[in-house]
Design a protein around this motif. Structure first.
Motif, PDB file in Angstrom:
ATOM      1  N   SER A 221       0.801  -1.245   0.000  1.00 58.02           N
ATOM      2  CA  SER A 221       0.000   0.000   0.000  1.00 58.02           C
ATOM      3  C   SER A 221       0.826   1.284   0.000  1.00 58.02           C
ATOM      4  O   SER A 221       0.331   2.321   0.428  1.00 58.02           O
ATOM      5  N   VAL A 222       2.071   1.212  -0.442  1.00 56.90           N
ATOM      6  CA  VAL A 222       2.860   2.450  -0.531  1.00 56.90           C
ATOM      7  C   VAL A 222       3.421   2.659  -1.945  1.00 56.90           C
ATOM      8  O   VAL A 222       4.265   3.521  -2.150  1.00 56.90           O
ATOM      9  N   GLY A 223       2.951   1.892  -2.901  1.00 55.03           N
ATOM     10  CA  GLY A 223       3.481   2.017  -4.269  1.00 55.03           C
ATOM     11  C   GLY A 223       2.617   1.209  -5.219  1.00 55.03           C
ATOM     12  O   GLY A 223       1.488   0.846  -4.894  1.00 55.03           O
ATOM     13  N   ASP A 224       3.179   0.886  -6.393  1.00 53.67           N
ATOM     14  CA  ASP A 224       2.421   0.162  -7.417  1.00 53.67           C
ATOM     15  C   ASP A 224       2.373  -1.341  -7.186  1.00 53.67           C
ATOM     16  O   ASP A 224       1.735  -2.071  -7.932  1.00 53.67           O
ATOM     17  N   GLY A 225       3.129  -1.799  -6.180  1.00 53.68           N
ATOM     18  CA  GLY A 225       3.192  -3.229  -5.888  1.00 53.68           C
ATOM     19  C   GLY A 225       3.960  -3.378  -4.593  1.00 53.68           C
ATOM     20  O   GLY A 225       4.131  -2.403  -3.857  1.00 53.68           O
ATOM     21  N   PRO A 226       4.443  -4.585  -4.303  1.00 53.73           N
ATOM     22  CA  PRO A 226       5.253  -4.739  -3.087  1.00 53.73           C
ATOM     23  C   PRO A 226       6.526  -3.900  -3.203  1.00 53.73           C
ATOM     24  O   PRO A 226       7.171  -3.904  -4.241  1.00 53.73           O
ATOM     25  N   VAL A 227       6.877  -3.164  -2.138  1.00 58.43           N
ATOM     26  CA  VAL A 227       8.070  -2.292  -2.182  1.00 58.43           C
ATOM     27  C   VAL A 227       9.088  -2.778  -1.147  1.00 58.43           C
ATOM     28  O   VAL A 227       8.819  -2.766   0.056  1.00 58.43           O
ATOM     29  N   THR A 228      10.255  -3.201  -1.627  1.00 61.46           N
ATOM     30  CA  THR A 228      11.323  -3.682  -0.739  1.00 61.46           C
ATOM     31  C   THR A 228      12.178  -2.508  -0.278  1.00 61.46           C
ATOM     32  O   THR A 228      12.600  -1.685  -1.094  1.00 61.46           O
ATOM     33  N   ALA A 229      12.423  -2.468   1.037  1.00 59.39           N
ATOM     34  CA  ALA A 229      13.195  -1.349   1.616  1.00 59.39           C
ATOM     35  C   ALA A 229      14.683  -1.654   1.514  1.00 59.39           C
ATOM     36  O   ALA A 229      15.266  -2.304   2.380  1.00 59.39           O
ATOM     37  N   LYS A 230      15.305  -1.145   0.450  1.00 58.12           N
ATOM     38  CA  LYS A 230      16.711  -1.513   0.179  1.00 58.12           C
ATOM     39  C   LYS A 230      17.681  -0.763   1.090  1.00 58.12           C
ATOM     40  O   LYS A 230      18.655  -1.333   1.564  1.00 58.12           O
ATOM     41  N   GLN A 231      17.431   0.526   1.316  1.00 58.01           N
ATOM     42  CA  GLN A 231      18.339   1.315   2.145  1.00 58.01           C
ATOM     43  C   GLN A 231      18.303   0.818   3.592  1.00 58.01           C
ATOM     44  O   GLN A 231      19.322   0.787   4.277  1.00 58.01           O
ATOM     45  N   ALA A 232      17.116   0.420   4.033  1.00 59.35           N
ATOM     46  CA  ALA A 232      16.998  -0.138   5.390  1.00 59.35           C
ATOM     47  C   ALA A 232      17.867  -1.390   5.512  1.00 59.35           C
ATOM     48  O   ALA A 232      18.535  -1.606   6.525  1.00 59.35           O
ATOM     49  N   ALA A 233      17.874  -2.197   4.459  1.00 57.41           N
ATOM     50  CA  ALA A 233      18.694  -3.426   4.474  1.00 57.41           C
ATOM     51  C   ALA A 233      20.176  -3.087   4.538  1.00 57.41           C
ATOM     52  O   ALA A 233      20.935  -3.729   5.281  1.00 57.41           O
ATOM     53  N   VAL A 234      20.585  -2.058   3.790  1.00 60.62           N
ATOM     54  CA  VAL A 234      22.002  -1.648   3.818  1.00 60.62           C
ATOM     55  C   VAL A 234      22.377  -1.210   5.236  1.00 60.62           C
ATOM     56  O   VAL A 234      23.453  -1.531   5.745  1.00 60.62           O
ATOM     57  N   THR A 235      21.477  -0.483   5.895  1.00 56.25           N
ATOM     58  CA  THR A 235      21.745   0.013   7.258  1.00 56.25           C
ATOM     59  C   THR A 235      22.003  -1.145   8.229  1.00 56.25           C
ATOM     60  O   THR A 235      22.839  -1.039   9.125  1.00 56.25           O
ATOM     61  N   LEU A 236      21.284  -2.252   8.055  1.00 53.26           N
ATOM     62  CA  LEU A 236      21.335  -3.329   9.050  1.00 53.26           C
ATOM     63  C   LEU A 236      22.320  -4.452   8.723  1.00 53.26           C
ATOM     64  O   LEU A 236      22.871  -5.086   9.643  1.00 53.26           O
ATOM     65  N   THR A 237      22.530  -4.708   7.444  1.00 56.48           N
ATOM     66  CA  THR A 237      23.290  -5.912   7.068  1.00 56.48           C
ATOM     67  C   THR A 237      24.732  -5.861   7.597  1.00 56.48           C
ATOM     68  O   THR A 237      25.422  -4.858   7.451  1.00 56.48           O
ATOM     69  N   GLY A 238      25.129  -6.943   8.258  1.00 52.46           N
ATOM     70  CA  GLY A 238      26.495  -7.049   8.797  1.00 52.46           C
ATOM     71  C   GLY A 238      26.641  -6.453  10.191  1.00 52.46           C
ATOM     72  O   GLY A 238      27.699  -6.541  10.794  1.00 52.46           O
ATOM     73  N   GLU A 239      25.568  -5.842  10.694  1.00 56.60           N
ATOM     74  CA  GLU A 239      25.644  -5.147  11.994  1.00 56.60           C
ATOM     75  C   GLU A 239      24.862  -5.908  13.071  1.00 56.60           C
ATOM     76  O   GLU A 239      23.924  -6.647  12.775  1.00 56.60           O
ATOM     77  N   THR A 240      25.220  -5.662  14.329  1.00 53.66           N
ATOM     78  CA  THR A 240      24.409  -6.179  15.433  1.00 53.66           C
ATOM     79  C   THR A 240      23.154  -5.292  15.539  1.00 53.66           C
ATOM     80  O   THR A 240      23.275  -4.072  15.596  1.00 53.66           O
ATOM     81  N   PRO A 241      21.981  -5.899  15.507  1.00 51.67           N
ATOM     82  CA  PRO A 241      20.763  -5.078  15.431  1.00 51.67           C
ATOM     83  C   PRO A 241      20.354  -4.442  16.767  1.00 51.67           C
ATOM     84  O   PRO A 241      19.508  -4.950  17.480  1.00 51.67           O
ATOM     85  N   THR A 242      20.962  -3.329  17.099  1.00 49.12           N
ATOM     86  CA  THR A 242      20.601  -2.602  18.322  1.00 49.12           C
ATOM     87  C   THR A 242      19.324  -1.790  18.058  1.00 49.12           C
ATOM     88  O   THR A 242      18.945  -1.588  16.898  1.00 49.12           O
ATOM     89  N   SER A 243      18.728  -1.271  19.138  1.00 48.67           N
ATOM     90  CA  SER A 243      17.507  -0.484  18.932  1.00 48.67           C
ATOM     91  C   SER A 243      17.806   0.807  18.163  1.00 48.67           C
ATOM     92  O   SER A 243      16.997   1.253  17.351  1.00 48.67           O
ATOM     93  N   GLN A 244      18.996   1.390  18.365  1.00 44.76           N
ATOM     94  CA  GLN A 244      19.341   2.616  17.604  1.00 44.76           C
ATOM     95  C   GLN A 244      19.435   2.308  16.107  1.00 44.76           C
ATOM     96  O   GLN A 244      18.972   3.086  15.271  1.00 44.76           O
ATOM     97  N   LEU A 245      20.029   1.152  15.785  1.00 46.55           N
ATOM     98  CA  LEU A 245      20.186   0.788  14.372  1.00 46.55           C
ATOM     99  C   LEU A 245      18.819   0.470  13.739  1.00 46.55           C
ATOM    100  O   LEU A 245      18.562   0.816  12.581  1.00 46.55           O
ATOM    101  N   ILE A 246      17.975  -0.178  14.511  1.00 43.77           N
ATOM    102  CA  ILE A 246      16.621  -0.478  14.010  1.00 43.77           C
ATOM    103  C   ILE A 246      15.876   0.830  13.736  1.00 43.77           C
ATOM    104  O   ILE A 246      15.202   0.988  12.714  1.00 43.77           O
ATOM    105  N   GLU A 247      16.032   1.791  14.642  1.00 44.05           N
ATOM    106  CA  GLU A 247      15.381   3.098  14.420  1.00 44.05           C
ATOM    107  C   GLU A 247      15.914   3.766  13.153  1.00 44.05           C
ATOM    108  O   GLU A 247      15.156   4.333  12.367  1.00 44.05           O
ATOM    109  N   ALA A 248      17.223   3.678  12.953  1.00 41.04           N
ATOM    110  CA  ALA A 248      17.824   4.288  11.755  1.00 41.04           C
ATOM    111  C   ALA A 248      17.326   3.581  10.487  1.00 41.04           C
ATOM    112  O   ALA A 248      17.035   4.230   9.467  1.00 41.04           O
TER     113      ALA A 248
END
Ligand code: FAD
Length: 293
Positions: A221-248
């Protein structure tokens, strides 16, 4: 209103259905659960000359473990209610299982099929987002044979798919989930069962050291079809998922990865706000579940 006149055909096998589809092509529409097709015909938004009813094609109704990969295979004519009540789905695809009660109402899920919803390609539908998060692939069949397409290749835009006029979606395949995976689905709708204003399906995998190995955050419901959050994935991949990182990551998803519009149901700004909140909630839950898996 009532539909325009049409010829009604009711094959009992996939082979017969494909034969009819090749004869009638663009003039024909396949009828699955009818929960989207019949209203559009009643409003004369669709006026197919021929209806090919798949409801007697029992070979397209199944949920089973995929032998070669340990994943899950679902026949296109499987009712949504069967998925909702399946122990195998609960065990093999918890994200799909958790999402089922959000799709419309029980009466609609009793008739509506998995394949019908996928082929309809409504950007507000839950299945496309969930299947994208789970890296599903689809088997399309015509008289000339089968082809497998990834979900990214399948969705071409709003109500548009890679299906050709002589092709039918016959099967959905979900790969087995890797170890240390966690999932979560959430959406906001005005009333339970309505199409969501925003929804998100989230799948994460941790490595042995508890770092984020893979993340799939997919909005509906935010585009023409399913929308994958690519930048969010870049932010998290390879990192320990802390609450600050999840917020970012949630902020990146809401501000950079999606480009929602204003409509009757919500402003773009409100959709971004919901996307941020839902991304944060589902990421937190999915990482917790992955840690405890
Ligand atoms: P049909 O209506 O029979 O077909 C839909 C389209 O797919 C048609 O174009 C048809 O030709 C094509 N098709 C069907 N099967 C195949 C196949 N095997 N191969 C190729 N093409 C095929 N959905 C949601 O996701 N979320 C909701 O919140 C939601 N709310 C709803 C509320 C209401 C009041 C109603 C009426 C529907 C709602 N739906 C919702 C839609 C519902 O999930 C439908 O069941 C679904 O979109 C279509 O599935 P169907 O089996 O009824 O398909």
């Amino acid at each position: 209103m009532k539909p325009a006149p049409f010829k009604y055909l009711a094959p009992e096998t996939v082979e017969d259905a494909l034969n009819l589809l090749s004869q009638h092509g663009d003039d024909a529409k396949l009828l699955a659960g009818g929960q989207s097709l019949i209203p559009t015909m009643n409003f004369r938004l669709a006026e197919p000359a021929v209806i090919i009813d798949l409801n007697r094609v029992s070979e397209l109704n199944y949920i089973r473990e995929t032998r070669r990969s340990g994943g899950l295979s679902i026949g296109a004519m499987t009712r949504q209610r069967q998925v909702e009540r399946s122990d195998l789905v609960a065990q093999k695809a918890p994200l799909l299982y958790e999402t089922m009660p959000f799709i419309a109402h029980p009466q609609i899920r009793n008739r509506g099929t998995v394949g019908g919803s996928i082929a309809h390609a409504d950007p507000a539908a839950e299945f496309p987002a969930v299947f994208t998060a789970l890296n599903a692939k689809f088997r399309l069949q015509s008289q000339s044979g089968n082809r497998w397409v990834s979900i990214d290749e399948f969705y071409l835009g709003m109500f548009a798919t890679a299906l050709t006029a002589d092709e039918m979606l016959v099967e959905i395949e979900l790969p087995a989930s890797p170890k240390r995976s966690g999932f979560a689905f959430k959406e906001v709708a005005r009333r339970h069962g309505d199409y969501a204003i925003v929804g998100v399906a989230t799948a994460v995998t941790l490595d042995r050291k508890g770092r984020c190995e893979d993340v799939n955050l997919v909005f509906l419901s935010v585009g023409d079809g399913p929308v994958t959050a690519k930048q969010a994935a870049v932010t998290l991949t390879g990192e320990t998922p802390t609450s600050q990182l999840i917020e970012a990551a949630a902020e990146a998803a809401a501000q950079q990865d999606i480009d929602p519009g204003d409509d009757l149901h919500a402003t773009a700004a409100y959709r971004r706000h919901l996307a941020n909140t839902l991304a944060k909630q589902t990421l937190t839950l999915a990482f917790e579940r992955a840690q405890n898996s």
